[in-house]
Design a protein around this motif. Structure first.
Motif, short mmCIF file in Angstrom:
data_model
loop_
_atom_site.label_atom_id
_atom_site.label_comp_id
_atom_site.label_asym_id
_atom_site.label_seq_id
_atom_site.Cartn_x
_atom_site.Cartn_y
_atom_site.Cartn_z
N VAL A 100 -18.99 44.25 -9.15
CA VAL A 100 -18.29 44.65 -7.91
C VAL A 100 -17.53 43.48 -7.27
O VAL A 100 -16.42 43.67 -6.73
CB VAL A 100 -19.26 45.30 -6.90
CG1 VAL A 100 -20.47 44.44 -6.64
CG2 VAL A 100 -18.56 45.62 -5.59
N CYS A 131 -12.50 56.38 -7.32
CA CYS A 131 -12.39 55.09 -8.00
C CYS A 131 -12.93 53.97 -7.11
O CYS A 131 -13.63 53.06 -7.60
CB CYS A 131 -10.95 54.81 -8.41
SG CYS A 131 -10.75 53.38 -9.50
N ILE A 143 -10.81 47.98 -5.08
CA ILE A 143 -11.40 48.86 -4.05
C ILE A 143 -10.46 48.95 -2.85
O ILE A 143 -10.19 50.03 -2.34
CB ILE A 143 -12.79 48.32 -3.63
CG1 ILE A 143 -13.77 48.43 -4.80
CG2 ILE A 143 -13.31 49.06 -2.40
CD1 ILE A 143 -15.11 47.73 -4.58
N ARG A 144 -9.95 47.79 -2.44
CA ARG A 144 -9.05 47.76 -1.30
C ARG A 144 -7.78 48.59 -1.54
O ARG A 144 -7.36 49.39 -0.69
CB ARG A 144 -8.68 46.31 -0.98
CG ARG A 144 -7.55 46.12 0.02
CD ARG A 144 -7.95 46.59 1.42
NE ARG A 144 -6.80 46.87 2.26
CZ ARG A 144 -6.24 46.03 3.12
NH1 ARG A 144 -6.75 44.84 3.29
NH2 ARG A 144 -5.20 46.39 3.83
N THR A 145 -7.18 48.42 -2.73
CA THR A 145 -5.94 49.14 -3.03
C THR A 145 -6.21 50.64 -3.16
O THR A 145 -5.40 51.47 -2.73
CB THR A 145 -5.28 48.57 -4.30
OG1 THR A 145 -5.44 47.16 -4.32
CG2 THR A 145 -3.81 48.89 -4.34
N LEU A 166 -17.25 50.11 -6.48
CA LEU A 166 -18.29 49.53 -5.61
C LEU A 166 -19.65 49.53 -6.28
O LEU A 166 -20.50 48.69 -5.98
CB LEU A 166 -18.35 50.34 -4.30
CG LEU A 166 -19.36 49.91 -3.24
CD1 LEU A 166 -19.02 48.51 -2.70
CD2 LEU A 166 -19.42 50.91 -2.09
N HIS A 167 -19.88 50.48 -7.19
CA HIS A 167 -21.18 50.58 -7.84
C HIS A 167 -21.21 50.00 -9.25
O HIS A 167 -22.19 50.15 -9.97
CB HIS A 167 -21.68 52.03 -7.79
CG HIS A 167 -22.04 52.42 -6.38
ND1 HIS A 167 -21.11 52.89 -5.48
CD2 HIS A 167 -23.22 52.34 -5.70
CE1 HIS A 167 -21.70 53.11 -4.32
NE2 HIS A 167 -22.97 52.79 -4.41
N GLU A 168 -20.15 49.32 -9.66
CA GLU A 168 -20.15 48.59 -10.93
C GLU A 168 -20.93 47.28 -10.72
O GLU A 168 -20.93 46.71 -9.62
CB GLU A 168 -18.72 48.25 -11.38
CG GLU A 168 -17.87 49.45 -11.77
CD GLU A 168 -18.29 50.09 -13.12
OE1 GLU A 168 -19.16 49.53 -13.82
OE2 GLU A 168 -17.75 51.16 -13.42
N ASP A 169 -21.53 46.77 -11.79
CA ASP A 169 -22.25 45.49 -11.71
C ASP A 169 -21.33 44.35 -11.25
O ASP A 169 -21.73 43.46 -10.51
CB ASP A 169 -22.83 45.11 -13.09
CG ASP A 169 -23.99 46.02 -13.48
OD1 ASP A 169 -24.57 46.65 -12.57
OD2 ASP A 169 -24.30 46.10 -14.68
N GLN A 209 -8.48 52.30 -1.53
CA GLN A 209 -8.70 52.85 -0.19
C GLN A 209 -7.38 53.01 0.56
O GLN A 209 -7.14 54.04 1.19
CB GLN A 209 -9.64 51.93 0.60
CG GLN A 209 -11.08 51.97 0.09
CD GLN A 209 -11.96 50.93 0.76
OE1 GLN A 209 -11.51 49.84 1.14
NE2 GLN A 209 -13.23 51.24 0.89
N ASP A 225 -15.28 54.14 -4.90
CA ASP A 225 -16.74 54.20 -4.88
C ASP A 225 -17.33 53.83 -6.24
O ASP A 225 -18.40 53.21 -6.31
CB ASP A 225 -17.20 55.60 -4.45
CG ASP A 225 -18.68 55.63 -4.13
OD1 ASP A 225 -19.07 54.96 -3.13
OD2 ASP A 225 -19.46 56.27 -4.86
N ALA A 226 -16.65 54.21 -7.31
CA ALA A 226 -17.11 53.84 -8.65
C ALA A 226 -17.07 52.32 -8.81
O ALA A 226 -18.05 51.71 -9.28
CB ALA A 226 -16.24 54.52 -9.71
N ARG A 246 -12.97 43.71 -5.79
CA ARG A 246 -12.62 43.89 -4.36
C ARG A 246 -11.17 44.31 -4.18
O ARG A 246 -10.86 45.16 -3.37
CB ARG A 246 -12.87 42.59 -3.60
CG ARG A 246 -14.33 42.29 -3.37
CD ARG A 246 -14.48 40.99 -2.60
NE ARG A 246 -15.87 40.68 -2.33
CZ ARG A 246 -16.55 39.68 -2.87
NH1 ARG A 246 -15.97 38.88 -3.75
NH2 ARG A 246 -17.81 39.46 -2.53
N GLN A 247 -10.27 43.66 -4.92
CA GLN A 247 -8.85 44.00 -4.77
C GLN A 247 -8.61 45.46 -5.17
O GLN A 247 -7.84 46.17 -4.52
CB GLN A 247 -8.01 43.07 -5.66
CG GLN A 247 -6.52 43.34 -5.62
CD GLN A 247 -5.89 42.91 -4.32
OE1 GLN A 247 -6.15 41.82 -3.83
NE2 GLN A 247 -5.08 43.79 -3.72
#
Lengths: 132, 132, 132, 132
Positions: free
Chosen positions: B47, B37, B54-56, B42-45, B58, B39-40, B51-52
């Motif tokens: 992005v 999720c 992606i951080r959660t 990160l590659h959405e338009d 990770q 990485d997905a 950020r929140q």
């Protein structure tokens, strides 16, 4: 099933998400088997004779973990990094399987771990060959 | 199935290997879902708006990884360490699920990831309660 | 200093603990730099242009982590596994350094990360050559 | 020095990057010490008596690794996740230090590992208190 769902909903998903999901699931199972086998060996009476097995289990688990993390990312892939890591994973799985097989008649966890390592080795080798 | 085989062949295996195997499998699935999720997203338009999430994702993947490693060891367990780590895993899964659910109508990977997080949260919370 | 103390008190410590400690410290610093750089890139305004850098940072951090874990074990080493993992670490560090260098004039964290990657690449390559 | 450089060049860097860098460096040193100590114990003649120490070393290393990864991210932080993970890290370091101290007169690696654990425990506890 979760793995394939995750992969195919990625905005950069390729055509081969079912294949990739199968590799990732083999890596996950191998990582877990090696973590369990290392701890099982540590608690056997003959632990002093199982140091090599514990060490190889741990190395294999750690390299599987890195492989899992890298394979789970489908966007912006660097094929060079991927190929070198898959080679390391094949080497670790092959070594761990050979070590576990050498005393799998005595320890059921080594027998099961060797099987998980062989499956992961074979999946990663096939993927490595497909990279060209 | 591999996980349960590994657990029940451990020399210090307890009575509840099927339950423990189910928790470990939920942690494995959650870890993989969060890695995918992140990485997905990160590659959405969009992005910059994710950020929140992606951080959660990770943080949750990393805490699941530690939880997986600790749970896979059945011998010489320190209940205090186990309880504090399970609490951290419950907190990370709950936060990641809530974040993913808040935009799961837009991203299929967030919807699937939230489900994996909720299963893991619930498994870890039950195990934590059973520790007493 | 802690790393070298740990290595030289190991019952299977070799003659080269100072060299090994220096490699491990470079791997640790590179892993931390890549984790920081990935998160710094994610929070830059131009995040959409930094996806490749974030991805390479993450892969490099994960491969460094596996390398750190394997190198920290001095007993029962399998040279084959070690060599293949060092090769993967060299490849990941080289790729991440090249990517970070390509925009290090714009981002101070990429410049510092590239330096950490080059040091780690060079340490791992030397160790790989010494394995013969 | 690398850690502080990385932290202060992050676009969301706070005022306390020197303090945060010191915590991260203590976590890194503790993780490495625990990995080394676990392997050193495994290769001692009396390995059968060191199972508890090996186990606690491994748990502490794994929880430090998750803590390192989460602390290295400065943007989009979830304070709840951070606090629960720091609590787990404090518990793991305290338990590992106590275990290592109980036989540090016999093993130099346990003495050095206990010191690294105490430093990390104290850094993480202070950071946890500062979170409020």
């Amino acid at each position: 099933m979760t793995t394939e769902t995750m992969l195919k909903t990625h905005p950069s998903a390729g055509a081969n998400t079912a294949d990739l999901a199968a590799v990732i699931d083999d890596v996950l199972a191998c990582m877990q088997a090696c973590l369990s086998c290392a701890d099982a060996c540590l608690h056997e009476d003959m632990v002093a004779d199982l140091r090599q097995c514990i060490r190889t289990d741990q190395d294999c688990a750690d390299i599987c973990e890195a492989t899992l993390r890298v394979l789970s990312r489908q966007g912006s892939t660097d094929t060079n990094i991927l190929a070198s890591l898959l080679s390391a994973c094949v080497a670790a799985c092959a070594a761990c399987a050979a070590e576990c097989e050498s005393h799998s008649d005595m320890h059921e966890h080594c027998r099961a771990c060797a099987e998980a390592c062989r499956r992961c080795e074979s999946s990663c080798r096939r993927m490595l060959e497909d990279l060209g």
